[in-house]
Design an enzyme around this catalytic site. Structure first.
Site, short mmCIF file in Angstrom:
data_model
loop_
_atom_site.label_atom_id
_atom_site.label_comp_id
_atom_site.label_asym_id
_atom_site.label_seq_id
_atom_site.Cartn_x
_atom_site.Cartn_y
_atom_site.Cartn_z
CG ASP A 94 -1.92 1.11 1.25
OD1 ASP A 94 -2.12 1.75 0.21
OD2 ASP A 94 -2.52 1.35 2.32
CD GLU A 126 -5.17 6.60 -0.78
OE1 GLU A 126 -6.16 5.86 -0.90
OE2 GLU A 126 -4.31 6.43 0.12
CG ASP A 159 -5.00 1.97 -3.10
OD1 ASP A 159 -3.98 1.51 -2.56
OD2 ASP A 159 -5.71 2.86 -2.58
#
Length: 483
Positions: free
Chosen positions: A146, A180, A209
């Site tokens: 991530d 983000e 993502d």
């Protein structure tokens, strides 16, 4: 991926408010490594078939991002030295490959820092297909799944596009977003910078993502939409049965594009939500465990990535990009049956088979005609195979592999697998059958194999049998039809 759902609305990107760098035209790239479930790189710029994206090359980018984090306080959080170094790594590679590269300063971000935007020359400026991933991570760790996985997947796809330098039917734009994790702030800033005309130029935005989760699933944003169709077609060709990305709704950078009326989709492999028993049954992995056990933790390192999941995402991006934006001399569909001697009536012609596999033996009758392929059934340990090289034409709307299979067994168990038949196209396993799939007659089995369009690959049936109690795998009337 961000940790909570958003509900805010949005108004309306190209390079407004950005510092733009024009780089030289493409330079040659080093050859890509051949990968599992991959397609061969097209031999001409005009070929429709998408290139293989080497997962080894994608993993090399992950290693760089992990090293950047290690050298900069252990993370790549937006606004940090680790984030700036990550952006510079991507930017340098893109400039060397010939992209028009820009940085957009996000003044309203929680941690003010830059988005990175890159466009490939060619294609109409009013027909844009956009691929994005967030480049930042959380402060707890290096943020490799991530979201170095999404960032690296797009970087390698961008570099392969540059190396191939095909004729473009649409403009391809890549984006790496900042901030983000603090609320999708970088992508929101970008979308807000677009006027109505610029927004209308973007015909689809694709977001990536967390595409390498170790206990991952195969999720697609808006899976039934027209925008999702090429992403789904590739995973369908691998038999993955992808599902809607419910966990990720409103939690990543596609959100503000969607709110602005731009069609969106993308891949994800899952975050902290738990894999269900039905998902584990079809995808493997551990039921009732998180898709990513290191989500937003210090253990989100290069060890926290599944190469298989990552490879399937990277190749799916390439397939979608080529379907959506690459053309020029695209061949029309020639169509028809590409398997030779599919009913085996010409004996071993066009097939390579273990001794005695293609036979007229009456103990296992053919479905049609006199011949069929009969693998195993010996009641002793052994492996038998049946193969044929096939070429799938490019440019067709559908590609369907079908065959009729009869499984006869002396095994009495209803729960234990002793004997197996594996069906492969290229290096991809389409299905595995066993003594548990016994049937009194022939059953037709069919698969979409659109992901192999434009390729020459080997169709392979492999039967393995243990040391006692026979299982016969009898195959007839094999077809692979492009239309």
């Amino acid at each position: 991926m961000r940790g909570r759902t958003l509900s805010a609305g949005i108004a309306l990107a190209v390079f407004a408010g950005m510092t733009v760098t024009l780089a030289a035209q493409p330079v040659a790239a080093s050859p890509m490594t051949t990968m599992t479930e991959a397609r061969p790189i097209a031999s001409t710029a005009a070929a429709l078939a998408a290139p293989d994206i080497s997962v080894t090359n994608v993993q090399a980018h992950l290693t760089q991002f992990n090293s950047i984090a290690t050298s900069n306080g252990g993370n790549r959080r937006a606004g940090s030295a680790g984030y700036t170094a990550s952006l510079n790594y991507v930017k340098t590679r893109l400039q060397s490959a010939g992209y028009t590269v820009s940085e957009q300063y996000c003044s309203s971000c929680t941690y003010p820092s830059n988005n990175l935007i890159a466009e490939w020359p060619g294609g109409p400026t009013d027909q844009v297909v956009m691929f994005g991933a967030h480049l930042d991570g959380v402060s707890a760790g290096p943020g490799i799944n991530d979201n170095a996985t999404g960032s690296s997947t797009l970087l390698e796809n961008a570099l392969v596009l540059a190396a191939q330098n095909p004729t473009m039917t649409k403009k391809v734009r890549f984006a790496w977003w900042t901030d983000e994790e603090q609320g999708l702030n970088g992508s929101r800033f970008y979308v807000n910078s677009l006027n109505t005309t610029q927004r209308g130029y973007i015909k689809g935005y694709y977001n990536f993502d967390m595409v390498g989760s170790t206990n991952g699933g195969y999720f697609i944003n808006r899976v039934t939409s027209t925008t999702a169709a090429p992403l789904k077609a590739y995973w369908d060709s691998l038999g993955l049965q992808p599902e809607e990305n419910v966990e990720g709704q409103g939690r990543s950078d596609d959100y503000y594009f969607q709110q602005a009326g731009i069609p969106t989709s993308g891949y994800a492999a899952g975050a902290s939500a738990r894999k269900t028993s039905s998902q584990a049954a079809k995808w493997g992995g551990t039921a009732n465990s998180a898709y990513d056990p290191c989500y937003h933790r210090s253990c989100d390192t290069t060890a926290n990535v599944s190469a298989t999941v990552l490879n399937r995402a990277a190749d799916g991006v390439a397939y979608a990009l080529w379907q959506l934006a690459v053309g020029g001399g695209t061949p029309s569909c020639t169509g028809g049956q590409v398997v030779g001697n599919g009913g085996f009536e010409s004996g071993n012609t066009t097939w390579t088979a273990s001794s005695g596999v293609i036979t007229t033996a009456s103990a296992q009758p053919a479905r049609t005609g006199s011949y069929k392929a009969w693998l195993n059934g010996n009641g002793s340990s052994g492996t038998e195979s049946l193969t044929q090289s096939v070429t799938l034409p490019a440019g067709c709307a559908s590609y369907t592999l079908s065959f009729w299979l009869h499984i006869d067994t002396a095994e009495t168990t209803s729960s234990t697998v002793y004997d197996r038949l594996t069906v492969q196209l290229g290096s991809t396993t389409l299905a595995t059958y066993s003594n548990l799939n016994r049937a009194s007659g022939y059953v037709q089995r069919s698969f979409s194999v659109a992901g192999f369009a434009g390729q020459t690959v080997t169709l392979r049936f492999t039967g393995t049998e243990d040391s006692s109690l026979q299982t016969s795998f009898v195959i007839d009337d094999v077809t692979l039809v492009a239309s």
